[in-house]
Design an enzyme around this catalytic site. Structure first.
Site, PDB file in Angstrom:
ATOM      1  N   PHE A 137       0.825  -1.188   0.000  1.00  0.00           N
ATOM      2  CA  PHE A 137       0.000   0.000   0.000  1.00  0.00           C
ATOM      3  C   PHE A 137       0.870   1.252   0.000  1.00  0.00           C
ATOM      4  CE2 PHE A 137      -2.382  -3.383   2.190  1.00  0.00           C
ATOM      5  CZ  PHE A 137      -3.433  -3.519   1.289  1.00  0.00           C
ATOM      6  N   GLU A 140       2.853  -2.110  -3.818  1.00  0.00           N
ATOM      7  CA  GLU A 140       1.628  -1.430  -4.224  1.00  0.00           C
ATOM      8  C   GLU A 140       1.020  -2.209  -5.382  1.00  0.00           C
ATOM      9  OE1 GLU A 140      -1.482   0.639  -5.014  1.00  0.00           O
ATOM     10  OE2 GLU A 140      -0.272   1.350  -3.328  1.00  0.00           O
ATOM     11  N   ASP A 187      -0.091   1.808   4.956  1.00  0.00           N
ATOM     12  CA  ASP A 187      -1.068   2.879   4.747  1.00  0.00           C
ATOM     13  C   ASP A 187      -2.119   2.376   3.761  1.00  0.00           C
ATOM     14  OD1 ASP A 187      -2.426   5.278   4.580  1.00  0.00           O
ATOM     15  OD2 ASP A 187      -0.935   6.235   3.299  1.00  0.00           O
ATOM     16  N   CYS A 245      -7.102   5.961   7.102  1.00  0.00           N
ATOM     17  CA  CYS A 245      -8.089   6.996   6.842  1.00  0.00           C
ATOM     18  C   CYS A 245      -9.479   6.550   7.276  1.00  0.00           C
ATOM     19  CB  CYS A 245      -8.087   7.384   5.359  1.00  0.00           C
ATOM     20  SG  CYS A 245      -8.492   6.025   4.263  1.00  0.00           S
TER      21      CYS A 245
END
Length: 139
Positions: A1, A21, A70, A96
């Site tokens: 990520f 990623e 993340d 988030c």
């Protein structure tokens, strides 16, 4: 990520980085960003890998002294399960979504990690959105 390198590239000032990623365009941007520093950063290797379907397993994680994760709003349930079973001494987690952060943090705690701190970050003024940054250490 790892995205396009928001955390990976600043970390590369101090250590070699392996960045993972799933999005090819983001990995290409991260790699180009690293290559464009003219050698100012330590080696940063950008790996394309879907961590939802193919998380890094505990034996792969054993090579790392720390992990920064993340994930998107969905969290990273499979990757946190593998981290919980690993021997990585320190994990920095950014989120988030407080709900998926709590779920993933619980898995790390069940696996023997201590939550050292969690810091909410209100970076979007006039919005209910909040980011979280946390540190876990293996006990």
């Amino acid at each position: 990520f790892a995205g396009c390198g928001t955390f990976s590239l600043p970390l590369a000032r101090h250590a070699e980085v392996d960045a993972y990623e799933g999005d090819a365009a983001l990995i290409a941007a991260l790699d180009a960003g690293w290559r464009g520093t003219g050698g100012a950063l330590r080696r940063t290797t950008a790996h394309r890998r879907d961590l939802f379907r193919q998380p890094l397993l505990p034996d792969e994680l054993a090579a790392f002294s720390a992990v920064v994760i993340d994930p998107p709003r969905a969290g990273a349930e499979a990757q946190h399960a593998a981290l919980a079973d690993s021997t990585v001494p320190r994990i920095a987690a950014v989120s988030c979504n407080p709900v998926t952060f709590a779920r993933d943090a619980r898995r790390l705690a069940e696996g023997g990690y201590r939550l050292d701190f969690v810091q909410p970050v209100d970076q979007f003024r006039w919005s209910a959105h909040v980011e979280l940054a946390a540190q876990f250490t293996r006990v």
